[in-house]
Scaffold this motif. Structure first.
Motif, short mmCIF file in Angstrom:
data_model
loop_
_atom_site.label_atom_id
_atom_site.label_comp_id
_atom_site.label_asym_id
_atom_site.label_seq_id
_atom_site.Cartn_x
_atom_site.Cartn_y
_atom_site.Cartn_z
N GLY A 30 -15.13 61.29 24.78
CA GLY A 30 -13.75 60.31 24.95
C GLY A 30 -13.05 60.51 25.73
O GLY A 30 -12.29 61.64 26.06
N PRO A 33 -6.49 57.98 25.57
CA PRO A 33 -5.54 58.54 26.04
C PRO A 33 -5.72 59.46 25.19
O PRO A 33 -4.81 60.71 25.81
N GLY A 34 -6.03 59.94 24.47
CA GLY A 34 -6.66 61.50 23.27
C GLY A 34 -7.63 62.31 24.21
O GLY A 34 -6.50 63.18 24.80
N ASP A 53 -17.00 60.68 29.15
CA ASP A 53 -17.50 58.64 28.07
C ASP A 53 -18.21 58.12 28.52
O ASP A 53 -19.61 58.33 29.96
N LYS A 54 -18.84 57.79 27.50
CA LYS A 54 -20.01 56.83 27.43
C LYS A 54 -19.49 55.57 28.98
O LYS A 54 -20.67 54.87 29.23
N ARG A 59 -12.22 50.60 32.25
CA ARG A 59 -12.63 49.72 31.37
C ARG A 59 -11.56 49.27 30.74
O ARG A 59 -10.79 49.49 30.50
N LYS A 61 -10.62 47.82 26.12
CA LYS A 61 -10.13 48.67 25.38
C LYS A 61 -9.25 47.79 24.36
O LYS A 61 -8.30 47.09 25.20
N GLY A 64 -3.13 46.62 21.73
CA GLY A 64 -1.87 45.23 21.63
C GLY A 64 -1.17 45.96 23.50
O GLY A 64 -0.85 45.00 23.60
N GLY A 66 0.88 48.09 24.04
CA GLY A 66 2.09 48.67 23.85
C GLY A 66 2.48 49.55 24.33
O GLY A 66 1.73 50.67 23.52
N ARG A 125 -4.48 48.36 28.68
CA ARG A 125 -5.49 49.94 28.80
C ARG A 125 -7.09 49.91 30.07
O ARG A 125 -7.23 51.42 29.90
N VAL A 149 -21.85 60.42 24.77
CA VAL A 149 -22.72 61.46 23.73
C VAL A 149 -23.37 61.46 23.13
O VAL A 149 -22.85 60.56 21.43
N PRO A 191 -19.38 58.93 18.17
CA PRO A 191 -20.78 59.86 16.98
C PRO A 191 -20.23 61.32 16.76
O PRO A 191 -21.13 61.38 15.36
N ASP A 320 -7.71 58.11 17.06
CA ASP A 320 -8.59 57.04 16.40
C ASP A 320 -9.77 58.33 15.66
O ASP A 320 -9.91 57.91 14.32
N GLY A 332 -0.78 54.00 17.71
CA GLY A 332 -1.83 55.23 17.95
C GLY A 332 -1.87 55.53 19.41
O GLY A 332 -2.37 56.88 19.29
N ILE A 333 -1.19 54.90 20.59
CA ILE A 333 -1.36 55.56 21.27
C ILE A 333 -0.75 57.14 21.77
O ILE A 333 -1.23 57.88 21.87
C1 LIG Z 1 -6.11 45.25 18.94
C2 LIG Z 1 -5.36 46.62 18.58
C3 LIG Z 1 -3.71 46.76 19.19
C4 LIG Z 1 -3.17 47.51 19.43
N1 LIG Z 1 -2.32 48.05 19.87
C5 LIG Z 1 -1.91 48.99 20.20
C6 LIG Z 1 -0.26 49.44 21.04
O1 LIG Z 1 -0.26 48.20 21.07
N2 LIG Z 1 0.08 50.16 21.12
C7 LIG Z 1 -0.29 51.92 20.47
O2 LIG Z 1 -0.16 52.64 20.84
N3 LIG Z 1 -1.81 51.70 20.33
C8 LIG Z 1 -2.34 50.45 19.80
N4 LIG Z 1 -3.54 50.62 18.58
C9 LIG Z 1 -4.14 51.76 18.48
C10 LIG Z 1 -4.80 51.93 19.86
O3 LIG Z 1 -5.99 52.11 20.64
C11 LIG Z 1 -5.78 53.10 19.47
O4 LIG Z 1 -4.78 53.90 19.08
C12 LIG Z 1 -5.61 54.52 20.25
O5 LIG Z 1 -6.80 53.53 21.88
C13 LIG Z 1 -6.64 56.27 20.62
O6 LIG Z 1 -6.83 56.45 21.67
P1 LIG Z 1 -8.14 57.35 21.99
O7 LIG Z 1 -8.37 57.96 22.70
O8 LIG Z 1 -8.50 58.13 19.91
O9 LIG Z 1 -9.55 56.83 21.61
P2 LIG Z 1 -10.00 55.54 22.35
O10 LIG Z 1 -9.05 54.60 22.95
O11 LIG Z 1 -10.81 54.61 21.57
O12 LIG Z 1 -10.96 55.94 23.68
C14 LIG Z 1 -12.19 56.76 22.68
C15 LIG Z 1 -13.02 56.61 23.99
O13 LIG Z 1 -14.66 57.01 23.67
C16 LIG Z 1 -15.29 57.00 24.31
N5 LIG Z 1 -16.47 57.25 23.54
C17 LIG Z 1 -16.82 56.55 22.18
N6 LIG Z 1 -18.40 57.00 21.59
C18 LIG Z 1 -18.48 58.02 22.50
C19 LIG Z 1 -19.59 58.52 23.14
N7 LIG Z 1 -20.79 58.63 22.24
N8 LIG Z 1 -19.78 59.33 24.23
C20 LIG Z 1 -18.85 59.38 24.90
N9 LIG Z 1 -17.67 58.78 24.85
C21 LIG Z 1 -17.79 57.73 23.87
C22 LIG Z 1 -15.06 55.56 24.08
O14 LIG Z 1 -15.67 54.02 25.43
C23 LIG Z 1 -13.10 55.25 24.73
O15 LIG Z 1 -13.30 55.43 26.17
C24 LIG Z 1 -4.30 49.26 18.89
C25 LIG Z 1 -5.81 48.75 18.00
C26 LIG Z 1 -6.42 47.77 18.28
C27 LIG Z 1 -7.58 47.90 18.45
#
Ligand SMILES: Cc1cc2nc3c(=O)[nH]c(=O)nc-3n(C[C@H](O)[C@H](O)[C@H](O)COP(=O)(O)OP(=O)(O)OC[C@H]3O[C@@H](n4cnc5c(N)ncnc54)[C@H](O)[C@@H]3O)c2cc1C
Length: 437
Positions: A30, A33-34, A53-54, A59, A61, A64, A66, A125, A149, A191, A320, A332-333
């Protein structure tokens, strides 16, 4: 309605095709941001990292968009100065939060602190994630986009330890990345958690949120707005909150979210709810359906460490994937990026000592840092699950500016570690006294 989400063009990212068997120090699943932040920090430490990343970047996402001062600090830590200061294309800065609640509207600047920047920002995003992915590549990480993955590769038949990940490409090719440490940053529905058999902690709050992009003459607002008195089309109070976050391209990200502790959480039509709420806002915002620039989309928000332990059999859960969103405000970012920074530190050390048990430090330190705060967040989510509680708070609390400044610090998790301000002393003590989540 146009099909583009943002008018800002974002250059495609060049990745690489992996061999059928690839070896690395760390495999990261993935590139949100994480994952991207973890890859950047590990590569900067000289580690050989494969970031899968898939999807291909840029792309979309659902978010919000923010970026609180906590995110700004993470951008600065990655050396992304122009993005942090809103000088890069696609990035905007705002000075604080305008809260709407009861009959009151109040502008609260982000607090002036030693540990945190005093400004926040926004970026779609599409732009934000592609920027972080490029930063990871620039630091030396290998990006494998379009590589989905499918699950872990186990070291032994007893599945006691993960030794890498298996992937499948959009073109049907398949292979593995072998690595002694794996970081699962695959988001809320990825997954890795499922393959490891990790169950969601159902006592932890969740939210579902919807967002839409609207063209608006108010898109240059220097404040982000949050609406605490959310109502449905029939004027019934809902437990959740709405937001309007101005972007740098003439559009605004408008959204709302409901907590799992609320009665309406299940069975609500989030898209309709957002459309009617946005249409009912002040006419000069022009947040009406004809100004939507892309269809409204919804997504889950896993909160308060809803998947633990955060280290499992050689896999570190980041963002997440570990349910790390702040239950007070849905942010969550920053938590994904902060966890990424710690994961990089811990993984780097464990690669030297070659002891899997050293990876346990990741879970321990993260829970020490924010576990108490998330326990308070859980209590908050339970309380405001009844919309009358929020209504009473906004009606009687909102008019008092000093109280609202304290509330902002609490909800945005912004205090100094060594505080000179009494408000910070109180908030830090509360977090220390609460048992870690
Ligand atoms: C409507 C909404 C509004 C939000 N607003 C805010 C905000 O304003 N500010 C804020 O800080 N947070 C906000 N959040 C929360 C924030 O979006 C998440 O907490 C943040 O994106 C988490 O980052 P992450 O890297 O953990 O996961 P993600 O950003 O979800 O990234 C996961 C990555 O894993 C990849 N992936 C998934 N499955 C696979 C696979 N099988 N193989 C390879 N890659 C894969 C995906 O393609 C993706 O690129 C909001 C969430 C939602 C739903």
């Amino acid at each position: 309605m146009s099909s583009t989400v943002t008018s800002r063009p974002v250059a495609p990212t060049t990745g690489e095709d992996l061999d059928e068997v690839t070896h690395a120090d760390v495999a990261i699943v993935g590139a949100g941001p994480g994952g991207a932040a973890a890859a950047a920090h590990l590569a900067a430490r000289g580690r050989d990292v494969v970031l899968l990343d898939k999807e291909s970047f840029p792309r979309d996402k659902v978010c919000g968009d923010g970026l609180t001062p906590r995110v700004v600090r993470e951008l600065l830590d990655l050396g992304l100065e122009d993005e942090a200061h809103g000088r890069a294309d696609g990035f905007a800065v705002q000075q604080g939060l305008r809260i709407h609640g009861g009959r009151v509207e109040m502008e609260l600047p982000w607090p002036e602190l030693d540990d945190w920047p005093s400004w926040g920002g926004t970026a779609t995003r599409r732009v934000f994630d592609a920027t972080l992915v490029r930063a990871a590549q620039h630091a030396g990480a290998r990006l494998a986009q379009g590589h989905g993955v499918t699950g872990p590769v186990w070291r032994d038949a007893a599945e006691s330890r993960v030794a890498g990940v298996a992937w499948k490409g959009a073109d049907g090719r398949a292979g593995t990345v072998r690595a002694p440490v794996v970081i699962a940053a695959d988001g809320a529905g990825g997954p890795m958690g499922k393959a490891l058999g990790i169950r969601r902690r159902t006592e932890r709050p969740m939210a579902v949120a919807a967002r839409g992009y609207y063209r608006s003459p108010k898109a240059d607002d220097p404040w982000i707005s949050s609406f605490l008195d959310l109502q449905d089309a029939d004027g019934r109070l809902l437990s959740g909150y709405g937001w309007v976050f101005p972007l740098d391209d003439g559009t605004m990200n408008v959204g709302l979210g409901l907590l799992s502790t609320s009665r309406e959480f299940q069975g609500s039509n989030y898209r309709k709810l957002l459309e009617s709420w946005a249409t009912g806002m002040a006419p000069d915002w022009q947040t009406t359906p004809e100004n939507l620039t892309a269809p409204i989309r919804t997504g889950p928000i896993p909160m308060g460490f809803n998947k633990t332990p955060l280290h499992q059999r050689g896999v570190l859960l980041v963002g997440d994937a570990g349910g790390m969103v702040n239950p007070f405000n849905g942010e969550g970012i920053s938590y994904a990026m902060e966890a990424a920074q710690l994961a990089a530190e811990v993984a780097d050390r464990a690669l030297v000592t070659k002891r899997t048990s050293d990876l346990d430090g990741y879970d321990r330190v993260l829970r020490e840092r924010i576990g108490g705060y998330y326990t308070l967040g859980k209590v908050f989510a339970e309380l405001v699950g009844d919309p009358r509680v929020m209504h009473v708070c906004t009606t009687y609390g909102m008019p008092y500016r000093p109280l609202m400044k304290l509330v902002l610090k609490m909800m945005a998790h912004l205090t100094d570690r060594r505080p000179s301000d009494t408000k910070d002393v109180i908030l830090n003590s509360l977090q220390r006294l609460a048992p870690a989540a």
